[in-house]
Structure formats: C-alpha cells, structure tokens
Scaffold this motif. Structure first.
Motif, PDB file in Angstrom:
ATOM      1  N   SER A   1       0.816  -1.224   0.000  1.00  0.00           N
ATOM      2  CA  SER A   1       0.000   0.000   0.000  1.00  0.00           C
ATOM      3  C   SER A   1       0.845   1.267   0.000  1.00  0.00           C
ATOM      4  CB  SER A   1      -0.918   0.012   1.227  1.00  0.00           C
ATOM      5  OG  SER A   1      -1.813  -1.068   1.208  1.00  0.00           O
TER       6      SER A   1
ATOM      7  N   THR B   1      -2.697  12.399   2.017  1.00  0.00           N
ATOM      8  CA  THR B   1      -2.921  10.952   2.022  1.00  0.00           C
ATOM      9  C   THR B   1      -1.985  10.239   2.981  1.00  0.00           C
ATOM     10  OG1 THR B   1      -3.481  11.172  -0.326  1.00  0.00           O
ATOM     11  CG2 THR B   1      -3.185   8.939   0.529  1.00  0.00           C
TER      12      THR B   1
ATOM     13  N   ASP C   1      -9.461   8.999   4.380  1.00  0.00           N
ATOM     14  CA  ASP C   1      -9.087   7.586   4.447  1.00  0.00           C
ATOM     15  C   ASP C   1     -10.201   6.809   5.154  1.00  0.00           C
ATOM     16  OD1 ASP C   1      -7.976   5.163   5.745  1.00  0.00           O
ATOM     17  OD2 ASP C   1      -6.059   5.864   4.950  1.00  0.00           O
TER      18      ASP C   1
ATOM     19  N   ARG D   1       2.779   2.894  -2.156  1.00  0.00           N
ATOM     20  CA  ARG D   1       2.618   3.851  -3.251  1.00  0.00           C
ATOM     21  C   ARG D   1       1.208   4.440  -3.281  1.00  0.00           C
ATOM     22  NH1 ARG D   1       6.762   0.652  -4.852  1.00  0.00           N
ATOM     23  NH2 ARG D   1       8.495   1.742  -5.913  1.00  0.00           N
ATOM     24  N   ARG D   2       0.238   3.655  -2.887  1.00  0.00           N
ATOM     25  CA  ARG D   2      -1.133   4.203  -2.814  1.00  0.00           C
ATOM     26  C   ARG D   2      -1.220   5.320  -1.797  1.00  0.00           C
ATOM     27  NH1 ARG D   2      -5.344   2.716   0.392  1.00  0.00           N
ATOM     28  NH2 ARG D   2      -4.355   0.737   1.004  1.00  0.00           N
ATOM     29  N   HIS D   3      -0.424   5.243  -0.746  1.00  0.00           N
ATOM     30  CA  HIS D   3      -0.443   6.290   0.277  1.00  0.00           C
ATOM     31  C   HIS D   3       0.291   7.549  -0.148  1.00  0.00           C
ATOM     32  CE1 HIS D   3      -1.100   2.897   3.434  1.00  0.00           C
ATOM     33  NE2 HIS D   3      -2.240   3.281   2.869  1.00  0.00           N
ATOM     34  N   LEU D   4       0.902   7.512  -1.337  1.00  0.00           N
ATOM     35  CA  LEU D   4       1.520   8.709  -1.908  1.00  0.00           C
ATOM     36  C   LEU D   4       0.685   9.270  -3.062  1.00  0.00           C
ATOM     37  CD1 LEU D   4       5.221   7.453  -1.976  1.00  0.00           C
ATOM     38  CD2 LEU D   4       4.204   9.075  -0.362  1.00  0.00           C
ATOM     39  N   GLN D   5      -0.496   8.719  -3.263  1.00  0.00           N
ATOM     40  CA  GLN D   5      -1.367   9.083  -4.375  1.00  0.00           C
ATOM     41  C   GLN D   5      -2.477  10.017  -3.883  1.00  0.00           C
ATOM     42  OE1 GLN D   5      -2.013   9.872  -7.364  1.00  0.00           O
ATOM     43  NE2 GLN D   5      -1.533   7.836  -8.287  1.00  0.00           N
ATOM     44  N   TYR D   6      -3.223  10.581  -4.832  1.00  0.00           N
ATOM     45  CA  TYR D   6      -4.441  11.290  -4.471  1.00  0.00           C
ATOM     46  C   TYR D   6      -5.385  10.344  -3.735  1.00  0.00           C
ATOM     47  CZ  TYR D   6      -3.173  15.155  -7.622  1.00  0.00           C
ATOM     48  OH  TYR D   6      -2.543  16.204  -8.218  1.00  0.00           O
ATOM     49  N   ALA D   7      -6.330  10.931  -2.992  1.00  0.00           N
ATOM     50  CA  ALA D   7      -7.216  10.129  -2.145  1.00  0.00           C
ATOM     51  C   ALA D   7      -8.631  10.696  -2.189  1.00  0.00           C
ATOM     52  CB  ALA D   7      -6.691  10.110  -0.715  1.00  0.00           C
TER      53      ALA D   7
END
Length: 411
Positions: free
Chosen positions: A53, A262, A66, A55-61
């Motif tokens: 997860s 994020t 969350d 890289r997902r936590h460095l993405q838009y959200a």
C-alpha cells in the motif's frame, strides 16, 4: 478586498516576536513537545510507507478521507458519548479547516453568526473572511447563558452559533450539562446550526466527562482534532457532518484542497491501530494537571490584589482579569522585558473588549518554568505600576510590530 478587513492574529504575531529561548511563554496554546510520541509516529509513518500500500499512500485520495481513519475517529467519538458512523466523518486539514468549510457551506455575506463573549480568535477571523455579521452573547462560569442566547435567536435569526463548550479558548470554562440540553433545544426550535468546536475535550483533569452538545441534537456540527492529543504538525482534524450538510461540506472541501494529505492520514490510521492513544492521553492529563495546579497556586503571588481568574477543569488556559480599568496591553511590554509573555484579552472580544483581561496557557511550560514565569510576571506587574507612561508607549510599539505580521492563522 474582504481580507483587508480581517485583523491579523495577535497570538501568532506575538509568537513571532518572542521566538527566543530565554522567554517563558504563556501566550500560545501549544501542546508540550516533550510529550509527543515521536517514536510511535515514526513507526506509523514507516508502516504507511511499507508493503503493497506504500505507493497508494503517496497518491491522491478520496475527498472524504481515508476510510480506515474515518472509522477509527468515529469509534473514538462514539466512546465519548457521541454515536458516530464512519460515513458521518469528513477528514480535514486541521479542525480550523473544518470551521472554514462550515463557513463556506452555510454563510453568505451578511449572514448572522452568534458567538459567546469572549471567544476563539481564529473563529472571529474565519467569520470575518466569510463576510458574516457577528453578534455576541454573554457567558459566565458555566458557559454561554441560554436565556440570553434565546433572546439573541429571537431578535437576530442567525444562521449559526459558534461554541467551544468544553474547556473553552480563551477562558477554560465548560458549558454545564443542563445548559447543553437547553442550547441544543433552542437550536432545534429556532432552526439554527450549532458549531461545536472540541479540540480540548479529552484533556480533563477534574470531574466527570460531559457528553458533547452534538449528543443532544441533530443540528450540531462537531469539529474534532488530533492536534492537542496527538501532534499539531500533522494538521489532522475532522467534521462530524449532519446528513443535510454532508454534500455541501464535501464540495467545499474539494474546492479548498481536494483532500487532506494521504500519507498523513495513512500514518494516523496506522498509529491508531496499534498505539495506546487512551494511555497517552492519560499521561497528558497527569502532566498538564500538574502544570495547571502550579499556575493556579502561584497566581495570587503574581497578580495584584483584586485580580480574578478561572479555575478550569481541563484544557490549556486560565483567563485572568486585573482589577479596575487596567489595560493588559500596557502590561505586556513590561512582561516582555522580563522575558515572559501572555496574550492580552481584548482581541478575543467581537464586541466591546474588556481590556483588563489576559489569557495564560500552562500546557507548554514545565512546573519549574511556570514558577519562574510567574515570578517574572510579578516583576512586570510591579514595574508597570511604577511607569504607566512608559508602558503606554511600549504597548504602542508592540502594536506596530504586531501589525507588520500579516499571517491569518492562529493557535
């Protein structure tokens, strides 16, 4: 330009002027940095940046926040007597942004907002930026006066009323339980939204917890924050959003910044999953209680005869009133010469100010620092008594310095 009429925060201006290690500051409502759980947060960020997860936590959200964090925050509110679902929670970049979103969603220029007197400075700034008309209502040791509030509701027909009902900034007062029920009932009867700002509610040092105002009525927008119990540098807050306002608040959030960081949200969710935050809060209560007690014990020695002050059950602030027609802005330069700082009370008033008041924060100083700071404050009081003209000039000079700082944020 609407911003041209919004005053800069004297608290933030003052903090910029006293950024010297030798100054003992009772000015800012700052958590004690030595009590931050740095190790726990370091581990939480490591977790958020590890595994599939990362890289997902460095993405838009998602704008709402969350999903895991929203559920955790809802569980904490529920445990405090305010039943909440994850879908009720909108994560914000600090609770201050939550207040700004509410103003954007509810207030057109010229709309009427009711605030207790005195009240949180940044709220006054926020409502001024929205072009609102601010009407005041008196409060006493038990919080806002419901009878006076009903008269204001009947006369002014406001859109919302803003309250810090638990350990208020700047007074430290708490709205009594019976008054909470009455205020909630008035809001329902008159169709007024209540904004309940609650950053200090978990910092109780005496007495039993009182349910949030939002537990008494549906017309309450509850603002929460991790700043005072976690770390203010994360800038993580939330709005418990009543269903009729949810869509509007989400749109306002989208327009403001799309979503809150994020990675910070992911780290907070990781932290709340493993850390004993309740245990950490218990430690904060013990430490801050000792600091409050030290300040209250030494105030009689530091202040002139006839001075009065609040005795807060929790939070971070003591509200002081000097006798007679004193002006604490004239005392401040003498205090700064003694390397101690406080906030004069006048800017906390939306109406006619009581210039004899001042706010003292005890949270960010150790008991020994508080003892030394109160000794310095006593010396400043004695010096000011012997030089009123010098003090008046000093206040003018401070005002010129403060006016040069145009930041709009506030603690």
């Amino acid at each position: 330009m609407r911003l041209a009429t919004v005053a800069s925060s004297p608290v933030r201006d003052l903090l910029a002027l006293i950024d010297r290690p030798e100054v003992i500051s009772f000015a800012g409502g700052l958590p004690a940095p030595e009590l931050f759980d740095a190790d726990g947060w370091r581990a939480a960020f490591g977790t958020a940046l590890s595994g599939p997860s990362a890289r997902r936590h460095l993405q838009y959200a998602p704008t709402e926040g969350d999903p895991r964090l929203r559920g955790q925050l809802a569980d904490r509110m529920t445990a405090r007597g305010l039943p909440t679902q994850a879908g009720d929670v909108l994560v914000t970049t600090g609770s201050q942004q939550g207040l700004t979103l509410v103003a954007a969603a509810l207030l057109d220029p010229g709309a009427t907002v009711v605030v207790e007197e005195p009240t949180y400075l940044a709220a006054l700034q926020c409502f001024a930026m929205a072009g609102a008309r601010i009407v005041t209502v008196p409060s006493d040791d038990d919080g806002v006066d419901p009878d006076a509030l009903e008269r204001v509701f009947a006369r002014e027909r406001p859109e919302l009323v803003y309250l810090v009902p638990t350990f208020a900034n700047p007074t430290g007062r708490t709205l009594a339980a019976d008054r909470r029920a009455r205020v909630a009932g008035l809001a329902e009867r008159y169709g007024v939204w209540i904004v309940e700002d609650d950053p200090y509610g978990e910092l109780r040092y005496r007495g039993d917890a009182i349910a949030p105002v939002a537990a008494y009525a549906d017309r309450v927008i509850h603002l929460g924050s991790l700043s005072k119990i976690g770390a203010p540098g994360l800038r993580l807050g939330w709005v418990r959003t009543p269903a009729p306002l949810r869509a509007s608040l989400v749109v306002a959030k989208q327009a403001a910044d799309l979503h809150t960081s994020t990675i910070d949200q992911a780290a907070a969710a990781a932290y709340l999953a493993v850390a004993d935050l309740d245990g950490h809060v218990r430690g904060l209560r013990v430490a801050y209680c000792e600091r409050r007690d030290t300040m209250l014990r030494l105030l009689p020695e530091a202040m002139p005869a006839g001075t009065t002050w609040t005795d807060p059950d929790g939070g971070m602030f003591v509200w002081v009133r000097l006798p007679g027609d004193a002006d604490t802005a004239r005392l401040l330069p003498y205090a700064l010469r003694q390397d101690v700082a406080f906030v004069p009370g006048a800017p906390f008033f939306a109406g006619r100010p009581d210039r004899a008041t001042l706010r003292l924060s005890f949270s960010s100083s150790t008991p020994d620092e508080i003892a030394e700071g109160m000794r310095r404050l006593r010396a400043a009081v004695l010096s000011a008594g012997n030089g009123p003209q010098e003090g008046r000039q000093g206040a003018v000079e401070f005002g010129k310095l403060a006016a040069s700082h145009l930041r709009q944020d506030l603690i």
